[in-house]
Motif scaffolding. Structure first.
Motif, mmCIF file in Angstrom:
data_model
loop_
_atom_site.group_PDB
_atom_site.id
_atom_site.type_symbol
_atom_site.label_atom_id
_atom_site.label_comp_id
_atom_site.label_asym_id
_atom_site.label_seq_id
_atom_site.Cartn_x
_atom_site.Cartn_y
_atom_site.Cartn_z
ATOM 1 N N ILE A 117 0.847 -1.203 0.000
ATOM 2 C CA ILE A 117 0.000 0.000 0.000
ATOM 3 C C ILE A 117 0.880 1.250 0.000
ATOM 4 N N VAL A 118 1.929 1.232 0.835
ATOM 5 C CA VAL A 118 2.840 2.382 0.898
ATOM 6 C C VAL A 118 3.476 2.604 -0.474
ATOM 7 N N ARG A 119 3.975 1.514 -1.056
ATOM 8 C CA ARG A 119 4.639 1.645 -2.353
ATOM 9 C C ARG A 119 3.687 2.160 -3.432
ATOM 10 N N SER A 120 2.464 1.610 -3.472
ATOM 11 C CA SER A 120 1.512 2.047 -4.506
ATOM 12 C C SER A 120 1.081 3.489 -4.294
ATOM 13 N N THR A 121 0.976 3.891 -3.015
ATOM 14 C CA THR A 121 0.552 5.265 -2.744
ATOM 15 C C THR A 121 1.626 6.254 -3.196
ATOM 16 N N ILE A 122 2.875 5.898 -2.970
ATOM 17 C CA ILE A 122 3.981 6.758 -3.428
ATOM 18 C C ILE A 122 3.907 6.899 -4.955
ATOM 19 N N GLU A 123 3.668 5.767 -5.604
ATOM 20 C CA GLU A 123 3.580 5.774 -7.064
ATOM 21 C C GLU A 123 2.400 6.616 -7.552
#
Ligand code: C2E
Ligand code: MG
Ligand code: MG
Ligand code: MG
Length: 291
Positions: free
Chosen positions: A218-224
């Motif tokens: 979730i963190v990675r996708s939100t950054i993206e």
């Protein structure tokens, strides 16, 4: 709830409390007194550029120094303030304090952006942009030095009205941020239309990402997502050096959390920035990187 009640007597927010109840009325008069008697305290928590390892700003977080109950955290009076409409006075107090601080910091040679939380009621107030302008004018603080944080739920309460207030504030030059991203109802269609500059990943995801792969994703996708929309992304709840290394690796722009510093009285902030030794997250080995 029970623990909180013991800790803070009647000052806790009861969901069942209606605006006209005795308890709520006495709370309101206590809050009025708090402002008159100077019992509110402006606390600041640093926001750090994770790659350049520099303090770039601070979030204003209000506390109530109560004569008998001690330092009361915001979650124990902000909901009352929202319910009664007193939040507008409270927000004005915080905004004025943040602007004054930005001014003092600039005088001390620090270029800091001050973030201030706004609530639903503030966003529904059509006069808010004018009030903020009147408040800021005498302080000679450029609008770009102030970032206004709004939650998804505050926006989705009345999206059209929120959008119009936010557009007005954006046109005045204020930075806008979506707080606690991922925890409220939001619509990507609105996110696309909102004139926001920044997205803050909720601390629940950041605090869990080292042990839970779903949170990490979730963190990675939100950054993206944030970067694809051209937004700066901030991680709140940064509690370990490993989290810093992971976030920097994922390209997260800024971080805020207990690992860097807990919120502190505003009077201590400039000295803290001047003393702060940035840690070096590159000592964290590559194997700790997210899959
Ligand atoms: P928020 O705007 O999401 O602020 C971040 C909260 O997370 C702060 O709690 C901060 O102390 C806490 N936090 C920061 N880093 C960490 C960390 O590493 N670990 C953990 N466990 N917590 C961390 P605080 O100061 O208790 O404020 C809670 C909420 O109260 C804020 O959440 C905001 O929604 C509201 N609030 C605070 N000040 C104001 C204000 O002046 N106006 C309005 N409308 N709301 C405010
Ligand atoms: Mg916030
Ligand atoms: Mg938050
Ligand atoms: Mg919040």
């Amino acid at each position: 709830y029970a623990a909180k009640a013991r800790q803070c007597g009647s000052l806790i927010y009861h969901a069942q409390l209606d605006a006209g109840s005795q308890e709520s009325l006495s709370m309101l008069s206590e809050l009025r007194r708090a402002v008159e008697e100077n019992e509110l305290r402006l606390f600041l928590q640093p926001k750090v550029d994770l790659v350049r390892r520099q303090v770039v700003g601070a979030e204003a977080l209000v506390r109530w120094q109560h004569p008998t109950r001690g330092l009361v955290p915001p979650m124990q009076f902000i909901p009352f303030a929202e319910q009664t409409g007193f939040i507008r006075q409270l927000s004005a107090w915080v905004l004025a304090g943040a602007a004054r601080f930005a001014h003092d910091a600039a005088a001390a040679g620090l270029n800091l952006r001050l973030s201030v939380n706004l609530s639903t009621r503030d966003l529904m107030d059509q006069d808010l942009p004018g009030k903020i302008e009147a408040l800021m004018a005498p302080l000679q603080v450029p609008a770009q030095s102030i970032c206004l944080e709004i939650t998804e739920s505050a926006i989705m309460d009345d999206p059209e009205r929120a959008l119009s207030t936010l557009e007005h504030l954006h046109a005045m030059g204020f930075k806008l941020s979506i707080d606690d991203f991922g925890t409220g109802y939001s619509s990507l269609a609105y996110l696309k239309r909102l004139p926001v500059d920044e997205l803050k990943i909720d601390k629940s995801f950041v605090m869990a990402m080292e042990r839970d792969l779903d949170d990490a994703r979730i963190v990675r996708s939100t950054i993206e997502l944030a970067h694809n929309l051209g937004l700066t992304v901030v991680a709140e709840g940064l509690e370990t050096i490993k989290a810093w290394a992971l976030l920097a690796n994922l390209g997260c722009d800024e971080g805020q959390g207990y690992y860097i510093c807990k919120p502190m009285p505003a009077e201590q902030f400039i000295a803290w920035v001047q003393d702060w030794q940035a840690p070096d997250p590159s000592i964290i080995s590559a194997e700790s990187q997210l899959a």
